[in-house]
Structure formats: C-alpha cells, structure tokens
Design a protein around this motif. Structure first.
Motif, PDB file in Angstrom:
ATOM      1  N   ILE A  71     -26.251  81.962   2.287  1.00 12.38           N
ATOM      2  CA  ILE A  71     -26.745  80.710   2.845  1.00 12.38           C
ATOM      3  C   ILE A  71     -25.562  79.767   3.024  1.00 12.38           C
ATOM      4  N   ALA A  72     -25.415  79.217   4.227  1.00 12.92           N
ATOM      5  CA  ALA A  72     -24.392  78.213   4.490  1.00 12.92           C
ATOM      6  C   ALA A  72     -25.087  76.991   5.059  1.00 12.92           C
TER       7      ALA A  72
ATOM      8  N   LEU B 189     -27.472  78.013   7.908  1.00 17.27           N
ATOM      9  CA  LEU B 189     -27.429  79.427   8.264  1.00 17.27           C
ATOM     10  C   LEU B 189     -27.905  80.245   7.072  1.00 17.27           C
ATOM     11  N   ASP B 190     -28.949  81.043   7.272  1.00 21.29           N
ATOM     12  CA  ASP B 190     -29.446  81.973   6.260  1.00 21.29           C
ATOM     13  C   ASP B 190     -29.297  83.383   6.798  1.00 21.29           C
ATOM     14  N   CYS B 191     -28.686  84.264   6.024  1.00 25.82           N
ATOM     15  CA  CYS B 191     -28.531  85.662   6.430  1.00 25.82           C
ATOM     16  C   CYS B 191     -29.285  86.553   5.456  1.00 25.82           C
ATOM     17  N   ASP B 192     -30.134  87.395   6.009  1.00 24.88           N
ATOM     18  CA  ASP B 192     -30.920  88.329   5.211  1.00 24.88           C
ATOM     19  C   ASP B 192     -30.825  89.697   5.869  1.00 24.88           C
TER      20      ASP B 192
ATOM     21  N   THR C  24     -30.736  83.397  10.419  1.00 26.27           N
ATOM     22  CA  THR C  24     -31.553  82.295  10.913  1.00 26.27           C
ATOM     23  C   THR C  24     -30.740  81.019  10.888  1.00 26.27           C
ATOM     24  N   VAL C  25     -30.626  80.385  12.048  1.00 26.51           N
ATOM     25  CA  VAL C  25     -29.989  79.082  12.163  1.00 26.51           C
ATOM     26  C   VAL C  25     -31.109  78.047  12.235  1.00 26.51           C
TER      27      VAL C  25
ATOM     28  N   GLN D 153     -18.735  83.069  10.491  1.00 26.03           N
ATOM     29  CA  GLN D 153     -19.227  83.465   9.175  1.00 26.03           C
ATOM     30  C   GLN D 153     -20.257  84.593   9.243  1.00 26.03           C
ATOM     31  N   LEU D 154     -20.726  84.910  10.430  1.00 26.28           N
ATOM     32  CA  LEU D 154     -21.818  85.856  10.577  1.00 26.28           C
ATOM     33  C   LEU D 154     -21.405  87.246  10.081  1.00 26.28           C
TER      34      LEU D 154
END
Length: 255
Positions: free
Chosen positions: A2-3, A10-13, A18-19, A44-45
């Motif tokens: 999470i950023a 920005l949440d990455c799962d 998800t932005v 960062q992705l």
C-alpha cells in the motif's frame, strides 16, 4: 503493498492494483501533488500486476481539477504556470500528463470504475483507462472550455478514437454533461450497471481479464491499440507476427 500520499492511494494485491482518489469531501478533485504521486505509482507498480483499477472514494469518481489550488498562486496554479517561459510551461504540463499516460502501459489493462461526477480531469482520467465501467448515476463532462482552457491531460486523442471527431468536438467545445446512458450509446462505456453493482461488476471484469494467458492478452492489447494507425495489410502483418510469437512461446521455442 500500500502506498498513500495526499489525496491518492495505491493498493497492490497480487495481479491487481487499485488506484483510489481519496478526497471524498471535495468529490475527489485533483491536484498537481496527486498527479506527481500517480506518476510515482507507475514506477512502484510490481511486475506481476496485470490489471489496474482506478476508482474514487465516496459519491464521485472525480469532479476534476481542484480550483482552490489551481486558482491560488502556488506551484501548479494557473498563475504560476502563466509566468513560466513557454517551453517550461509545456514541460510542466508534460509532467502532469504522465500521471495519466502510464495507464496506457502495454503490459496492463486499466479499468475505470466511475460513479457520480467525472468532470474535466476526472473525465480524462477515465479516458486514460482501457475500459470504463459506469454506474447509472455517472455524469461525464469535458469542462475545461468553461474555464477558457483546453483538455491537456492526454484525453483528446482517446476521445476522438472512441466517439469520432465531430462528436468529440461537440463534447469538448460545449463542455456539456452526458449521463451514463448517452456515454454508453457513444461507446464511452464498457458496461453501465446500477450503482450498487459497480464494485461487483469491476471484480467480475477483472476476473475475466485475469482468466487467460498474460502474454496473449498483452499481444491482443498491442494489436488492437495500434490497429487504427495501420493499414489493413500492416494490421494483418502485425497479426501474423504476434501469432508466430505466441506459437513459438507455447511450444517452448520463444526467446
């Protein structure tokens, strides 16, 4: 992962990022600070991300540019930009555009989940995505002209590609608002769903996008994205070349 920074997260799962615009108190109005953060998200992705969902908290996707910031005198304001030499001003706008154009990235499919207002910069953010799922209450407008400005966040080409020159001109030159039903008729919406079903519809679409071979999806996106600029013969050649790469890869003979 999470950023989060001021106004955007920005949440990455796994394969889904998800932005989220998270300024619901001002209908997710956008600022240059948010745009810089969104540009950073591109760097960062994680490499395993295949789908990027863009959404807004609360009752709106984004009401556009935050005029309380743009109308002030600080960095990114109209007043500050107007004092810059022409090339420097254009370079600054190019930095703003980067917050939107990374969503065109070949290796991912981007999906906008749009509810309520998507005005100006909000409309252009939705246009930056490959696909758009609209809630029934969505309202879209390219409102820059009402401020004496032009759309400058990489939305004009996408709009022309989707609706044609004449309709794009009418939309941009009038700044009028479209409801979800009209957006659907014009080809701006991938899906229109009841408000309560927006999140589920985006999840279903994301699952469908992830269900098939990543490399095949990347090749398909590249074929379709470049189709309008190629002749029939050039497109057929691109198809042949892409299929050859896929066949070799599936046979374990790829590079």
């Amino acid at each position: 992962m999470i950023a989060e920074t001021v106004g955007v997260r920005l949440d990455c799962d796994g394969p889904v990022a998800t932005v989220t615009l998270c300024r619901p108190d001002v209908l997710n109005a956008q600022t240059p600070t948010m745009w810089r953060a969104m540009s950073d998200f591109a760097r960062q992705l994680p490499g395993d991300v295949r789908v990027v969902v863009v959404r807004g908290e609360g009752r709106a996707f984004s009401a556009g540019l935050d005029l309380s910031v743009a109308g002030a005198s600080g960095p990114g304001s109209f007043a500050e930009l107007a004092t810059l030499p022409e090339q420097e001003c254009a370079d600054r706008i190019a930095e703003f555009q980067a917050a939107f154009t990374w969503l065109h990235r070949p290796g991912v499919i981007s999906v906008a989940a749009v509810q309520g207002h998507a005005i100006g910069a909000g409309f252009q953010l939705a246009l930056a995505c490959d696909l758009r799922v609209l809630a029934a209450d969505a309202r879209l407008s390219m409102a820059e002209v009402t401020l004496g400005l032009v759309p400058d966040l990489a939305g004009t080409k996408r709009l022309v590609e989707l609706v044609g020159y004449a309709r794009a001109l009418e939309i941009c030159a009038t700044g009028r608002r479209m409801d979800a039903a009209e957006a659907d008729r014009l080809g701006l919406a991938t899906l229109v769903v009841p408000n309560a079903e927006l999140d589920a519809a985006v999840r279903d679409l994301t699952a469908g996008l992830l269900a098939n071979d990543r490399d095949a999806v990347v090749e398909i996106k590249a074929l379709l994205a470049g189709a309008t600029s190629r002749s029939h013969a050039e497109q057929q050649r691109a198809e042949r070349e892409a299929q050859t790469r896929r066949l070799r890869d599936l046979a374990g003979r790829g590079e």
